[in-house]
Design a protein around this motif. Structure first.
Motif, short mmCIF file in Angstrom:
data_model
loop_
_atom_site.label_atom_id
_atom_site.label_comp_id
_atom_site.label_asym_id
_atom_site.label_seq_id
_atom_site.Cartn_x
_atom_site.Cartn_y
_atom_site.Cartn_z
N PHE A 165 0.85 -1.17 0.00
CA PHE A 165 0.00 0.00 0.00
C PHE A 165 0.89 1.23 0.00
N GLY A 166 0.64 2.15 -0.92
CA GLY A 166 1.47 3.34 -1.03
C GLY A 166 2.62 3.09 -1.98
N GLY A 167 3.54 4.01 -2.02
CA GLY A 167 4.66 3.92 -2.94
C GLY A 167 5.78 3.03 -2.43
N VAL A 168 6.61 2.61 -3.35
CA VAL A 168 7.82 1.87 -3.02
C VAL A 168 9.00 2.61 -3.64
N THR A 169 10.12 2.64 -2.93
CA THR A 169 11.29 3.36 -3.44
C THR A 169 12.33 2.38 -3.97
N PRO A 170 13.14 2.81 -4.93
CA PRO A 170 14.18 1.91 -5.45
C PRO A 170 15.13 1.40 -4.36
N GLY A 171 15.49 2.25 -3.41
CA GLY A 171 16.38 1.81 -2.34
C GLY A 171 15.76 0.74 -1.47
N ASP A 172 14.49 0.92 -1.11
CA ASP A 172 13.79 -0.08 -0.32
C ASP A 172 13.69 -1.40 -1.08
N CYS A 173 13.41 -1.31 -2.39
CA CYS A 173 13.29 -2.51 -3.21
C CYS A 173 14.63 -3.24 -3.31
N ARG A 174 15.72 -2.51 -3.46
CA ARG A 174 17.05 -3.15 -3.51
C ARG A 174 17.33 -3.90 -2.20
N ALA A 175 17.04 -3.24 -1.09
CA ALA A 175 17.29 -3.87 0.21
C ALA A 175 16.42 -5.11 0.39
N MET A 176 15.17 -5.03 -0.03
CA MET A 176 14.26 -6.16 0.12
C MET A 176 14.65 -7.31 -0.81
N THR A 177 15.08 -7.01 -2.03
CA THR A 177 15.53 -8.07 -2.94
C THR A 177 16.70 -8.84 -2.34
N ALA A 178 17.63 -8.14 -1.74
CA ALA A 178 18.77 -8.81 -1.09
C ALA A 178 18.26 -9.74 0.01
N GLU A 179 17.31 -9.28 0.80
CA GLU A 179 16.76 -10.10 1.88
C GLU A 179 16.02 -11.32 1.33
N ILE A 180 15.18 -11.11 0.32
CA ILE A 180 14.42 -12.22 -0.27
C ILE A 180 15.37 -13.28 -0.81
N CYS A 181 16.41 -12.86 -1.53
CA CYS A 181 17.36 -13.82 -2.10
C CYS A 181 18.11 -14.57 -1.00
N ARG A 182 18.47 -13.87 0.06
CA ARG A 182 19.16 -14.52 1.19
C ARG A 182 18.25 -15.56 1.83
N ILE A 183 17.01 -15.19 2.08
CA ILE A 183 16.05 -16.08 2.74
C ILE A 183 15.80 -17.33 1.89
N LEU A 184 15.56 -17.15 0.59
CA LEU A 184 15.28 -18.30 -0.27
C LEU A 184 16.50 -19.20 -0.42
N SER A 185 17.68 -18.62 -0.41
CA SER A 185 18.90 -19.42 -0.47
C SER A 185 19.07 -20.24 0.81
N GLU A 186 18.93 -19.59 1.96
CA GLU A 186 19.13 -20.27 3.25
C GLU A 186 18.03 -21.28 3.54
#
Length: 113
Positions: free
Chosen positions: A66-87
């Motif tokens: 809900f609301g906007g998403v920023t490129p910086g937030d998306c970059r940080a979240m992508t790193a987290e998602i990839c780490r979680i799925l890998s682990e």
């Protein structure tokens, strides 16, 4: 009011699903959102194709908020998602696609925000 929809090629145990859900719950703060409103969907044994070939190990993750998403937030979240799925599932980051969308109209509990 975020929703994270995970489509994963591998068959997951209930424990792996719980670990992914919990990891995403902790990581959603990277987008300045709270786990208290987070909804997570996990579809395992999902067929995905990349470059015309079926992926044995891969994932497509769609993050909606809900609301906007920023490129910086998306970059940080992508790193987290990839780490979680890998682990948690052994899915390597090069086999993970992540999309983001911010929405101004979001309904919940019989009304809209």
């Amino acid at each position: 009011m975020p929703f994270i929809d995970c489509k994963i090629t591998k068959k997951l145990t209930d424990g792996q699903k719980e670990d992914i859900k919990s990891g995403l719950g902790r990581s959603i703060s990277a987008m300045h959102k709270s786990e208290s409103y987070l909804m997570v969907g996990i579809a395992d044994s999902y067929t995905l194709y990349f470059a015309g070939k079926e992926l044995a190990s891969g994932a497509f993750v769609d993050v909606r908020a809900f609301g906007g998403v920023t490129p910086g937030d998306c970059r940080a979240m992508t790193a987290e998602i990839c780490r979680i799925l890998s682990e948690c599932a052994g899915v390597q980051p090069q086999s993970v696609y992540v999309t983001y969308g911010g929405y101004e109209n979001w309904g919940w509990n019989g009304g809209n925000f």
